[in-house]
Scaffold this motif. Structure first.
Motif, PDB file in Angstrom:
ATOM      1  N   GLN A   1     -15.689 -17.609  -3.714  1.00 52.22           N
ATOM      2  CA  GLN A   1     -16.797 -17.128  -2.682  1.00 52.22           C
ATOM      3  C   GLN A   1     -16.974 -15.699  -2.465  1.00 52.22           C
ATOM      4  O   GLN A   1     -18.046 -15.045  -1.926  1.00 52.22           O
ATOM      5  N   GLY A   2     -15.644 -14.935  -2.427  1.00 56.44           N
ATOM      6  CA  GLY A   2     -15.518 -13.597  -1.972  1.00 56.44           C
ATOM      7  C   GLY A   2     -16.034 -12.745  -2.890  1.00 56.44           C
ATOM      8  O   GLY A   2     -16.615 -12.916  -4.027  1.00 56.44           O
ATOM      9  N   LYS A   3     -16.123 -11.467  -2.247  1.00 57.66           N
ATOM     10  CA  LYS A   3     -16.487 -10.155  -3.117  1.00 57.66           C
ATOM     11  C   LYS A   3     -15.539  -9.357  -3.538  1.00 57.66           C
ATOM     12  O   LYS A   3     -14.501  -9.081  -2.832  1.00 57.66           O
ATOM     13  N   PHE A   4     -15.506  -8.994  -5.105  1.00 60.26           N
ATOM     14  CA  PHE A   4     -14.255  -8.301  -5.793  1.00 60.26           C
ATOM     15  C   PHE A   4     -14.533  -7.100  -4.959  1.00 60.26           C
ATOM     16  O   PHE A   4     -13.403  -6.505  -4.566  1.00 60.26           O
ATOM     17  N   ARG A   5     -15.423  -6.324  -4.589  1.00 61.66           N
ATOM     18  CA  ARG A   5     -15.491  -4.902  -4.111  1.00 61.66           C
ATOM     19  C   ARG A   5     -14.840  -4.982  -2.866  1.00 61.66           C
ATOM     20  O   ARG A   5     -14.045  -3.985  -2.599  1.00 61.66           O
ATOM     21  N   VAL A   6     -14.823  -6.043  -1.948  1.00 63.41           N
ATOM     22  CA  VAL A   6     -14.463  -5.976  -0.584  1.00 63.41           C
ATOM     23  C   VAL A   6     -12.706  -6.231  -0.901  1.00 63.41           C
ATOM     24  O   VAL A   6     -12.072  -5.398  -0.218  1.00 63.41           O
ATOM     25  N   TRP A   7     -12.339  -7.232  -1.612  1.00 69.60           N
ATOM     26  CA  TRP A   7     -10.839  -7.192  -1.911  1.00 69.60           C
ATOM     27  C   TRP A   7     -10.301  -5.850  -2.498  1.00 69.60           C
ATOM     28  O   TRP A   7      -9.223  -5.530  -1.983  1.00 69.60           O
ATOM     29  N   VAL A   8     -10.875  -5.336  -3.411  1.00 69.40           N
ATOM     30  CA  VAL A   8     -10.572  -4.016  -4.078  1.00 69.40           C
ATOM     31  C   VAL A   8     -10.267  -2.914  -3.083  1.00 69.40           C
ATOM     32  O   VAL A   8      -9.403  -2.115  -2.933  1.00 69.40           O
ATOM     33  N   LYS A   9     -11.467  -2.839  -2.002  1.00 69.25           N
ATOM     34  CA  LYS A   9     -11.387  -1.778  -1.045  1.00 69.25           C
ATOM     35  C   LYS A   9     -10.296  -1.863  -0.034  1.00 69.25           C
ATOM     36  O   LYS A   9      -9.516  -1.170   0.257  1.00 69.25           O
ATOM     37  N   LYS A  10     -10.157  -3.241   0.241  1.00 76.91           N
ATOM     38  CA  LYS A  10      -9.055  -3.503   1.479  1.00 76.91           C
ATOM     39  C   LYS A  10      -7.772  -3.190   0.787  1.00 76.91           C
ATOM     40  O   LYS A  10      -6.793  -2.809   1.204  1.00 76.91           O
ATOM     41  N   ALA A  11      -7.623  -3.697  -0.520  1.00 77.81           N
ATOM     42  CA  ALA A  11      -6.124  -3.484  -1.370  1.00 77.81           C
ATOM     43  C   ALA A  11      -5.763  -2.142  -1.245  1.00 77.81           C
ATOM     44  O   ALA A  11      -4.710  -1.636  -1.193  1.00 77.81           O
ATOM     45  N   LEU A  12      -6.672  -1.244  -1.641  1.00 75.35           N
ATOM     46  CA  LEU A  12      -6.573   0.179  -1.840  1.00 75.35           C
ATOM     47  C   LEU A  12      -6.329   0.837  -0.496  1.00 75.35           C
ATOM     48  O   LEU A  12      -5.547   1.957  -0.451  1.00 75.35           O
ATOM     49  N   GLU A  13      -7.039   0.551   0.422  1.00 70.20           N
ATOM     50  CA  GLU A  13      -6.696   1.238   1.882  1.00 70.20           C
ATOM     51  C   GLU A  13      -5.459   0.599   2.516  1.00 70.20           C
ATOM     52  O   GLU A  13      -4.749   1.481   2.781  1.00 70.20           O
ATOM     53  N   PHE A  14      -5.006  -0.445   1.984  1.00 67.57           N
ATOM     54  CA  PHE A  14      -3.548  -0.987   2.546  1.00 67.57           C
ATOM     55  C   PHE A  14      -2.618  -0.175   1.673  1.00 67.57           C
ATOM     56  O   PHE A  14      -1.600   0.427   2.262  1.00 67.57           O
ATOM     57  N   LEU A  15      -2.741  -0.010   0.354  1.00 65.81           N
ATOM     58  CA  LEU A  15      -1.732   0.634  -0.395  1.00 65.81           C
ATOM     59  C   LEU A  15      -1.752   2.132   0.128  1.00 65.81           C
ATOM     60  O   LEU A  15      -0.702   2.652   0.010  1.00 65.81           O
ATOM     61  N   GLN A  16      -2.783   2.657   0.340  1.00 68.96           N
ATOM     62  CA  GLN A  16      -3.082   4.032   0.569  1.00 68.96           C
ATOM     63  C   GLN A  16      -2.072   4.112   2.027  1.00 68.96           C
ATOM     64  O   GLN A  16      -1.149   5.178   2.261  1.00 68.96           O
ATOM     65  N   ALA A  17      -2.445   3.485   3.070  1.00 74.73           N
ATOM     66  CA  ALA A  17      -1.691   3.457   4.257  1.00 74.73           C
ATOM     67  C   ALA A  17      -0.208   3.071   4.297  1.00 74.73           C
ATOM     68  O   ALA A  17       0.567   3.563   5.070  1.00 74.73           O
ATOM     69  N   ASN A  18       0.121   2.212   3.450  1.00 72.44           N
ATOM     70  CA  ASN A  18       1.547   1.553   3.520  1.00 72.44           C
ATOM     71  C   ASN A  18       2.264   1.963   2.075  1.00 72.44           C
ATOM     72  O   ASN A  18       2.088   0.850   1.434  1.00 72.44           O
ATOM     73  N   PRO A  19       2.261   2.928   1.424  1.00 69.26           N
ATOM     74  CA  PRO A  19       3.087   3.149   0.304  1.00 69.26           C
ATOM     75  C   PRO A  19       4.319   2.303  -0.079  1.00 69.26           C
ATOM     76  O   PRO A  19       4.649   1.946  -1.343  1.00 69.26           O
ATOM     77  N   GLU A  20       4.889   2.269   0.654  1.00 72.67           N
ATOM     78  CA  GLU A  20       6.273   1.421   0.736  1.00 72.67           C
ATOM     79  C   GLU A  20       6.363  -0.118   0.822  1.00 72.67           C
ATOM     80  O   GLU A  20       7.122  -0.875   0.457  1.00 72.67           O
ATOM     81  N   SER A  21       5.019  -0.676   1.199  1.00 71.69           N
ATOM     82  CA  SER A  21       5.005  -2.003   1.439  1.00 71.69           C
ATOM     83  C   SER A  21       4.221  -2.676   0.095  1.00 71.69           C
ATOM     84  O   SER A  21       3.407  -2.271  -0.143  1.00 71.69           O
ATOM     85  N   PRO A  22       4.497  -3.990  -0.088  1.00 71.34           N
ATOM     86  CA  PRO A  22       3.938  -4.553  -1.212  1.00 71.34           C
ATOM     87  C   PRO A  22       2.684  -5.328  -0.807  1.00 71.34           C
ATOM     88  O   PRO A  22       2.595  -5.735   0.284  1.00 71.34           O
ATOM     89  N   LEU A  23       1.716  -5.657  -1.717  1.00 74.54           N
ATOM     90  CA  LEU A  23       0.543  -6.246  -1.499  1.00 74.54           C
ATOM     91  C   LEU A  23       0.553  -7.494  -2.399  1.00 74.54           C
ATOM     92  O   LEU A  23       1.087  -7.466  -3.596  1.00 74.54           O
ATOM     93  N   VAL A  24       0.629  -8.715  -1.728  1.00 76.42           N
ATOM     94  CA  VAL A  24       0.624  -9.988  -2.491  1.00 76.42           C
ATOM     95  C   VAL A  24      -0.872 -10.483  -2.621  1.00 76.42           C
ATOM     96  O   VAL A  24      -1.617 -10.896  -1.562  1.00 76.42           O
ATOM     97  N   LEU A  25      -1.182 -10.978  -3.735  1.00 77.28           N
ATOM     98  CA  LEU A  25      -2.459 -11.443  -4.118  1.00 77.28           C
ATOM     99  C   LEU A  25      -2.144 -12.797  -4.961  1.00 77.28           C
ATOM    100  O   LEU A  25      -1.388 -13.112  -5.654  1.00 77.28           O
ATOM    101  N   TYR A  26      -3.097 -13.500  -4.562  1.00 79.73           N
ATOM    102  CA  TYR A  26      -3.206 -15.036  -5.065  1.00 79.73           C
ATOM    103  C   TYR A  26      -4.348 -15.219  -5.839  1.00 79.73           C
ATOM    104  O   TYR A  26      -4.998 -16.314  -5.746  1.00 79.73           O
ATOM    105  N   SER A  27      -4.419 -14.456  -7.062  1.00 83.05           N
ATOM    106  CA  SER A  27      -5.596 -14.609  -8.213  1.00 83.05           C
ATOM    107  C   SER A  27      -5.701 -13.110  -8.865  1.00 83.05           C
ATOM    108  O   SER A  27      -4.629 -12.730  -8.950  1.00 83.05           O
ATOM    109  N   SER A  28      -6.891 -12.896  -9.198  1.00 85.05           N
ATOM    110  CA  SER A  28      -7.148 -11.901 -10.260  1.00 85.05           C
ATOM    111  C   SER A  28      -8.014 -10.668 -10.204  1.00 85.05           C
ATOM    112  O   SER A  28      -8.648 -10.520 -11.198  1.00 85.05           O
TER     113      SER A  28
END
Length: 148
Positions: free
Chosen positions: A15-42
């Motif tokens: 049901q979600g939007k890829f655009r939103v997930w990608v944006k949120k993931a990139l913002e997290f990785l930019q703000a927290n380069p040492e922290s992992p991002l865990v995704l449960y799909s693709s």
């Protein structure tokens, strides 16, 4: 900040939007380069490609295939025939006993204690620069050194 608190977990649904997930993931990785991002799909490959556009080295990826039990699975000593009949109780398809899903961890830095059991590792991609891009980088470095 605890490493567990800094980890961002995202469950990707239909049901979600890829655009939103990608944006949120990139913002997290930019703000927290040492922290992992865990995704449960693709939307993984999109996130990795977009991250590589802004960085010279890509993301470390750890994949783990998991199964969630949906109903009771027959034990070894039980009758195989009754197990097959139980599986075929679905209307037009056999009942699915285990629901497979993937847990994918992306991180800008290597995590030394990984990979774990039943987990695979994909090293980061490295962006190749053209001669013109390398020349522009050298010129920018010279300008910065003159300003300092």
């Amino acid at each position: 900040m605890d490493a567990h608190q800094a980890t961002l977990s995202v469950r990707v649904t239909r049901q979600g939007k890829f655009r939103v997930w990608v944006k949120k993931a990139l913002e997290f990785l930019q703000a927290n380069p040492e922290s992992p991002l865990v995704l449960y799909s693709s939307p993984i490959e999109i996130i990795k490609r977009e991250y590589l556009k802004e960085h010279l080295v890509g993301l470390h990826q750890f994949n783990q295939l998991l199964f969630e039990e949906r109903s009771r699975v027959p034990l070894e000593g039980e009758s195989r025939a009754s197990a097959v009949l139980l599986a075929l109780e679905g209307s037009s398809n056999p009942k699915q006993k285990l629901a497979p899903h993937m847990k994918i961890t992306l991180c800008a830095t290597s995590i030394p204690e990984r990979p774990g059991e039943r987990e695979t590792y994909q090293p980061p991609n490295v962006r190749k620069l053209s001669r013109a891009a390398k020349a522009r980088m050298r010129q920018r470095a010279k300008r910065r050194s003159k300003l300092e």
